[in-house]
Design a protein around this motif. Sequence first.
Motif, mmCIF file in Angstrom:
data_model
loop_
_atom_site.group_PDB
_atom_site.id
_atom_site.type_symbol
_atom_site.label_atom_id
_atom_site.label_comp_id
_atom_site.label_asym_id
_atom_site.label_seq_id
_atom_site.Cartn_x
_atom_site.Cartn_y
_atom_site.Cartn_z
ATOM 1 N N ASP A 32 0.805 -1.220 0.000
ATOM 2 C CA ASP A 32 0.000 0.000 0.000
ATOM 3 C C ASP A 32 0.840 1.272 0.000
ATOM 4 O O ASP A 32 0.309 2.362 -0.232
ATOM 5 C CB ASP A 32 -0.926 0.013 1.222
ATOM 6 C CG ASP A 32 -1.940 -1.121 1.185
ATOM 7 O OD1 ASP A 32 -2.105 -1.713 0.102
ATOM 8 O OD2 ASP A 32 -2.531 -1.420 2.237
ATOM 9 N N THR A 33 2.124 1.167 0.308
ATOM 10 C CA THR A 33 2.973 2.354 0.424
ATOM 11 C C THR A 33 3.798 2.591 -0.831
ATOM 12 O O THR A 33 4.413 3.652 -0.982
ATOM 13 C CB THR A 33 3.925 2.197 1.635
ATOM 14 O OG1 THR A 33 3.195 1.672 2.732
ATOM 15 C CG2 THR A 33 4.510 3.539 2.061
ATOM 16 N N ALA A 34 3.820 1.623 -1.740
ATOM 17 C CA ALA A 34 4.668 1.719 -2.931
ATOM 18 C C ALA A 34 4.124 2.737 -3.924
ATOM 19 O O ALA A 34 2.930 3.077 -3.921
ATOM 20 C CB ALA A 34 4.774 0.349 -3.601
ATOM 21 N N SER A 35 5.017 3.219 -4.782
ATOM 22 C CA SER A 35 4.620 4.108 -5.874
ATOM 23 C C SER A 35 3.806 3.337 -6.906
ATOM 24 O O SER A 35 3.624 2.119 -6.813
ATOM 25 C CB SER A 35 5.872 4.703 -6.532
ATOM 26 O OG SER A 35 6.597 5.502 -5.621
ATOM 27 N N SER A 36 3.336 4.055 -7.906
ATOM 28 C CA SER A 36 2.539 3.423 -8.951
ATOM 29 C C SER A 36 3.387 2.433 -9.744
ATOM 30 O O SER A 36 4.620 2.555 -9.787
ATOM 31 C CB SER A 36 1.990 4.485 -9.901
ATOM 32 O OG SER A 36 3.045 5.092 -10.621
ATOM 33 N N PRO A 37 2.762 1.430 -10.388
ATOM 34 C CA PRO A 37 3.527 0.479 -11.202
ATOM 35 C C PRO A 37 4.371 1.155 -12.278
ATOM 36 O O PRO A 37 5.491 0.706 -12.562
ATOM 37 C CB PRO A 37 2.444 -0.413 -11.810
ATOM 38 C CG PRO A 37 1.314 -0.344 -10.832
ATOM 39 C CD PRO A 37 1.340 1.055 -10.296
ATOM 40 N N TYR A 38 3.849 2.232 -12.868
ATOM 41 C CA TYR A 38 4.615 2.935 -13.907
ATOM 42 C C TYR A 38 5.887 3.546 -13.323
ATOM 43 O O TYR A 38 6.978 3.414 -13.902
ATOM 44 C CB TYR A 38 3.758 4.021 -14.547
ATOM 45 C CG TYR A 38 4.504 4.843 -15.573
ATOM 46 C CD1 TYR A 38 4.744 4.352 -16.853
ATOM 47 C CD2 TYR A 38 4.991 6.120 -15.252
ATOM 48 C CE1 TYR A 38 5.442 5.097 -17.795
ATOM 49 C CE2 TYR A 38 5.688 6.862 -16.179
ATOM 50 C CZ TYR A 38 5.902 6.353 -17.448
ATOM 51 O OH TYR A 38 6.596 7.095 -18.369
ATOM 52 N N THR A 39 5.767 4.199 -12.167
ATOM 53 C CA THR A 39 6.938 4.804 -11.519
ATOM 54 C C THR A 39 7.967 3.742 -11.161
ATOM 55 O O THR A 39 9.168 3.917 -11.391
ATOM 56 C CB THR A 39 6.511 5.565 -10.251
ATOM 57 O OG1 THR A 39 5.582 6.588 -10.606
ATOM 58 C CG2 THR A 39 7.721 6.182 -9.563
#
Length: 336
Positions: A287-294
Motif C-alpha cells: 500500500d505504500t509503494a509508488s505506482s507500477p509505472y513509476t
Amino acid sequence: MDLPTFWFCVIALLWLGYLFLEGFDFGVGMLLPVLGRRDVERRVLINTIGPVWDGNEVWLIVAGGAMFASFPGWYASLFSTAYLPLLVLLLALIGRGVAFEYRGKVDSARWRRNWDRVIVAASWISPLVVGLVLSANVFGLPLDANGDRVGGWWTIFSVPSVVGALAVCGFSLLHGAVFLALKTEGEIRERARRFVLRMGVPLLLPVVALLFLAQLTSGAAWTWVPLVIALVAALVGLARLVRWRDGQAFALQGVALAGVVVTLFGALWPNVIPSTLDAAWSLPVADTASSPYTLAVITWVAAFGTPAVLVYQGWTYWVFRKRIGTKHIPPIHAPT
C-alpha cells in the motif's frame, strides 16, 4: 516477485552496502586516537579511507532516494518522524568531510588535533544515529492512521532502537579495526589486530541482542537461517584473524552483516514501518509503494546506472588496494 517487493529488497541491499562500506569508514575515525598514537600514524589511518570515504557516503544518498522514489509513504513517515536525529547525522557527516579536507591545510599540531577531534566525534555520532533510526524503523514508530508521528521527536527512542544504535556503533568499531588490519602494515596493523582479538566479542554483543530482539519480536521461521549465518560468520572471522587472514576476516564481516540485514528486513516484512500504537496503522509494502509505472521507470534507470557506479567504485578500491604504513607518508612540507 512483484515490483514493490523487488524494491523493498533493493532498499535492504542499499542499506547493506552503506553499512558495510561506511561502517569501516566510521570505525577508522573512531579508532583514530586509539591506534594512531603519533601524527604520522593518524595520517596513515586517514589515508586508508582517503580515496573512498566520499564514494561510500553515496550509498546513503541512493538509499534515501530509492525510498523516496519507490515508497514515498515510507520516506515521508520515517524522515518526518526522525527529522531531528537525521539532522544531527547530516551535520556530523558534513563536519567529518570538512575535517578530512582541512586537517592538513595548516602546518600546526594544534590545528590538526582540533580537526582530529571533529573526525572522532562525527565518526561516533554517525553510526549511533544510523543505528537508532534503522532500528526504530524495524521495531516500529508511534504512527497514527495517517502515517503521522504521535508525540515528540523523542518517541524514536526505545530499548530496541538504543540497542540498535549500540549495535551499529560496535560493528563499525570492529569492522574498522579489521579493515585497518587489512590495509596497514607494521605496528599499526598489529595494534588493529590486537584490538579486534581483545574487543571483538564484547563489540558483537549488542548485535547479538538486536538480532534476537528482532527475531523474537516479529521474526519468521526462515529468518533464523540468516541469524545463525550472521553469528557463525562473525565468530569465524575473528578466528581467521588469529591466523593473520585479514582478507578472509574482512569478507566474513560482510557475510555477518548481510545476515544481520536480512534478519532485520525479514522481520520488518510485510511492512515498511510497523505502528507501535495499532498494528492496523502499520505501513505495508504493497500500500505504500509508488505506482507500477513509476516503479518500472526507476527499475530501468537502476538497471543502466547501477553497473556503472559499481564498476567505478570497484576500480577505485582496486587502484588503492595496497597496504600503507608510516614509511609511505611524506613530510607535511616536503623539500622543494
